[in-house]
Scaffold this motif. Sequence first.
Motif, PDB file in Angstrom:
ATOM      1  N   ALA A  76       0.839  -1.206   0.000  1.00 17.18           N
ATOM      2  CA  ALA A  76       0.000   0.000   0.000  1.00 17.18           C
ATOM      3  C   ALA A  76       0.873   1.253   0.000  1.00 17.18           C
ATOM      4  O   ALA A  76       0.617   2.207  -0.746  1.00 17.18           O
ATOM      5  CB  ALA A  76      -0.923  -0.007   1.219  1.00 17.18           C
ATOM      6  N   SER A  85      -2.702   0.315  -8.957  1.00 13.79           N
ATOM      7  CA  SER A  85      -3.778   0.016  -8.032  1.00 13.79           C
ATOM      8  C   SER A  85      -3.274  -0.854  -6.880  1.00 13.79           C
ATOM      9  O   SER A  85      -2.690  -1.913  -7.095  1.00 13.79           O
ATOM     10  CB  SER A  85      -4.898  -0.713  -8.788  1.00 13.79           C
ATOM     11  N   THR A  86      -3.502  -0.393  -5.671  1.00 14.22           N
ATOM     12  CA  THR A  86      -3.036  -1.143  -4.503  1.00 14.22           C
ATOM     13  C   THR A  86      -3.611  -2.554  -4.489  1.00 14.22           C
ATOM     14  O   THR A  86      -2.891  -3.532  -4.275  1.00 14.22           O
ATOM     15  CB  THR A  86      -3.435  -0.411  -3.204  1.00 14.22           C
ATOM     16  N   SER A 129      -8.196   3.660  -5.779  1.00 18.31           N
ATOM     17  CA  SER A 129      -6.955   4.010  -5.092  1.00 18.31           C
ATOM     18  C   SER A 129      -6.836   5.519  -4.939  1.00 18.31           C
ATOM     19  O   SER A 129      -6.399   6.022  -3.899  1.00 18.31           O
ATOM     20  CB  SER A 129      -5.747   3.477  -5.859  1.00 18.31           C
ATOM     21  N   GLU A 175       1.256   4.020  -3.030  1.00 17.19           N
ATOM     22  CA  GLU A 175       1.003   5.452  -2.804  1.00 17.19           C
ATOM     23  C   GLU A 175       2.117   6.296  -3.401  1.00 17.19           C
ATOM     24  O   GLU A 175       1.872   7.299  -4.072  1.00 17.19           O
ATOM     25  CB  GLU A 175       0.911   5.754  -1.297  1.00 17.19           C
ATOM     26  N   ASP A 205      -6.388   7.646  -1.509  1.00 20.84           N
ATOM     27  CA  ASP A 205      -5.293   8.597  -1.266  1.00 20.84           C
ATOM     28  C   ASP A 205      -5.831   9.917  -0.740  1.00 20.84           C
ATOM     29  O   ASP A 205      -5.293  10.508   0.187  1.00 20.84           O
ATOM     30  CB  ASP A 205      -4.500   8.847  -2.560  1.00 20.84           C
TER      31      ASP A 205
END
Length: 421
Positions: free
Chosen positions: A272, A318-319, A373, A276, A377
Amino acid sequence: MVGLVDCNNFYVSCHRSFDPSLEGKPVIVLSNNDGCVVARSNQAKELGITMGKPLFQIEDVIKAHQVKIFSSTYPLYGDMSARVMGILGRFVEEVEIYSIDEAFLNLAGYDRVYPDRVALAQQIRSTVAQWTRIPVSVGIAPTKTLAKVANWYAKRELMHNGVLELTDPSAIQAALEEFAVEELWGVGHRYAGLLKRNGIKTAWQLSQVHDVWIQKHMTVNGLRLAYELRGTPCRQLELEPAKKKSICTAPSFGRLVPDLATIKEALATHVARAAEKLRRQHSTAGVMTVFLHTNRFKDKEKQYYNSRTVELPHPTASTSELLHYAGAALESIYQEGYEFQKVGVILSDFTPENHRQPGLYSGSLDERLVKLSGVMDKLNTRHGRDKVRLAAQGFCPTWQMKQQWLSPCYTTRWKDILVVK
DNA sequence: TCTGGGGTCCTAGGACCC
DNA sequence: TCTGGGGTCCTAGGACCC
């Protein structure tokens, strides 16, 4: 002409900025997990505490001299760094932020505005000191490498009052003749050993060595270093921060961890974090590596290291998508019966997000995952890290790093803001 | 008991192309 | 006796930085 502004004992100075009682005392800041010393006040240096020393090896000194300890806290350092860099930008147009505590200034063309460069540097020092309480040193010279040398003297020799300009050739030669080759920017311990074995001990001696020898033994980078010492610039100012070509997130566990379930939770959090960073620079990753290892210092225990590199079906930021492949990679390398110290992820092979090729059969799903995502954020920027997260990251992590000596979050948490009485 | 994290660049050598 | 010339791409390893 180049100026190098370097914050003195930066992390320590950040803590002192908000707690003046630390002034004049031995203070150290520790690495992640409270493992090693990564910053020292001058008083701590005088006690013989060296850079990178493991904390447990200096417990006697710490007790005897009441050395004040802090866990590192990057939100504070990042914030203070931005303030210092902002001040530099008020004085000159072109500032290269080289690291969290160093910046190069382009001083070319300022002869009329600032006829006295040393006076300018002093003004920068006093402004930074007044507005942030961070002490800085300034080196000024015709090349970046020489500015680094000038800065080294400015920081260590009190008579310069924090600023040294090296411009005329005789002054440069005198400075280089006293400058140990291993202190040079671009000379690490391997090259230092090689140079010493060949009788090259000072920066001046290195600058006089034949180009062919330097290139043969130290590659073209060594040659650039020699040219810069002779006053010919080979390193330009880089004003645009370059996008990263790889992103790695791999903090150690706060304890040794044997079981897959806990390691998976940690990995989910690392993924994750890495994703980011990837989205922040508007990139997508085509390749992901997951690695896992035991504590190499425990030489009596069984050791294990393994990694798995996965080519992703299409580049993504995409996480949840990255996490899917990361979990499978981890399962393929995990072995029972070991005490693990760290799991990590490396993202690489980046494509700009607007050049991204969606999967042939999953186009609209990709779009939705990317948007998801992005929304996470935004929420997390506003409400705090991991306020919204994937369930795979777990709810009460037991693997987190040690931070026994955290200071208050002076600049990033409302309730920790100092109160003026 | 206890030992950080995150990056970049260059080179040599091998595989391959026409 | 004698076996060309000119490239690209990839990878591992080694060096460095803060």
